[in-house]
Design an enzyme around this catalytic site. Structure first.
Site, short mmCIF file in Angstrom:
data_model
loop_
_atom_site.label_atom_id
_atom_site.label_comp_id
_atom_site.label_asym_id
_atom_site.label_seq_id
_atom_site.Cartn_x
_atom_site.Cartn_y
_atom_site.Cartn_z
N ASP A 204 4.09 8.00 5.88
CA ASP A 204 2.67 7.67 5.71
C ASP A 204 1.95 8.66 4.80
O ASP A 204 0.80 8.46 4.45
CB ASP A 204 1.99 7.62 7.09
CG ASP A 204 0.68 6.84 7.06
OD1 ASP A 204 0.58 5.90 6.26
OD2 ASP A 204 -0.23 7.18 7.84
N THR A 228 -4.92 2.17 6.82
CA THR A 228 -3.71 1.35 6.90
C THR A 228 -3.94 0.13 7.77
O THR A 228 -4.53 0.21 8.84
CB THR A 228 -2.55 2.17 7.50
OG1 THR A 228 -2.35 3.33 6.70
CG2 THR A 228 -1.28 1.36 7.55
N GLN A 278 3.64 -1.02 2.90
CA GLN A 278 2.37 -0.83 3.61
C GLN A 278 1.28 -1.60 2.87
O GLN A 278 1.29 -1.68 1.64
CB GLN A 278 2.00 0.66 3.67
CG GLN A 278 0.78 0.96 4.50
CD GLN A 278 0.48 2.46 4.59
OE1 GLN A 278 -0.41 2.96 3.93
NE2 GLN A 278 1.25 3.18 5.41
#
Length: 287
Positions: A204, A228, A278
């Site tokens: 991340d 996110t 993502q």
């Protein structure tokens, strides 16, 4: 901070009862709980309920609400299925009585099968020739928000070295690609599952920010709202995250207030060991 901060401590969960766990939180100086923390802890929680020797091969997750970095997270694991070769688990993360995150993860007994790799590791400088990102941040610490200054120690457990350092105080329009060497600062002793959980945490870092590069917008822009929405990951082969992995990220599209990114992790031998995708909120608002 006198005590050494270890990522393995963050990933070590307290068992409350069967299928129910509690994890502590780190405040990394962001506006909300760091998504990588929830990814790594959720994967660890699921692992506690598995038949022996099964390891993750993929997970798919959604972030529903911003998490509070000053409060622990409860993980509720549902055992969906245990087959002859595969197991599936559904994990719900809870804070303040509300679901903030869902993950569906699949695990498999290791086996030999047809194998190919149609992905090439880019030619970039080795990590030893690059400065650690944390040293760059220490030099500009006076320009950083107070919360980030106070939290900088919590960024040390994963050593990240960006091939092309992007100064958030002076953003430039660039193509949406980023290459980052990263590794855990702790010895992992070949524990496949622990390596996966730590890589989920590290995946991340700087991921969604790649989608900002064509727009010349700083991650610290006060008019920017970024978060996110979902995050998926596939583990292709065992790897050692206490050695360097190259994280190659690119953003093929942004629009409709969202940005999409995808990433590949290569070991130093050029083997593709994991992939990630993502999508996140990217919205500019008026103050």
């Amino acid at each position: 901070m006198s005590k050494e901060i270890k990522l393995i401590d963050l990933l070590t969960l307290e068992t409350l009862e069967k299928g129910l766990f509690r994890g502590q939180s780190w405040d990394l100086g962001f506006r909300a709980l760091f998504g990588g923390q929830v990814l790594g802890q959720a994967l660890h929680a699921a692992r506690q309920t598995l038949p022996e020797n099964r390891i993750a091969h993929s997970f798919h997750s959604y972030f529903l609400l911003p998490g509070d970095a000053n409060k622990p997270v409860i993980f509720d694991v549902e055992s969906v299925r245990d087959g002859k070769s595969f197991s599936m688990r559904r994990v719900k993360a809870i804070q303040n009585g509300k679901s903030i995150f869902y993950m569906t993860a699949s695990f498999q007994d290791p086996e030999v099968g047809l194998e190919h790799q149609f992905a090439q590791m880019p030619d970039v400088p080795p990590p030893e020739s690059l400065e650690s990102d944390i040293k760059h941040y220490e030099r500009i610490i006076d320009q950083m928000p107070i919360r980030m200054r106070e939290a900088i120690a919590y960024h040390r457990p994963v050593d990240t070295r960006t091939v092309q350092v992007i100064d958030p105080s002076n953003p430039q329009v660039q193509e949406p690609k980023r290459y980052i060497w990263m590794k855990a600062q702790e010895a992992l002793h070949g524990d496949i599952s622990l390596n996966q959980e730590m890589l989920a945490y590290g995946s991340d870092y700087h991921f969604l920010a790649t989608a900002l590069q064509p727009h010349g917008i700083s991650i610290r822009d006060p008019q920017l709202r970024i978060a996110t929405i979902d995050h998926s990951m596939w583990f292709h082969r065992p790897f050692d995250f206490d050695d360097w992995l190259l994280y190659c990220t690119e953003s093929p599209f942004s629009g409709n207030g969202r940005g999409m990114v995808r990433g590949q992790f290569f070991n130093r031998q050029g083997q593709l060991v994991a992939s990630a995708t993502q999508e996140g909120l990217m919205r500019k608002v008026r103050e």
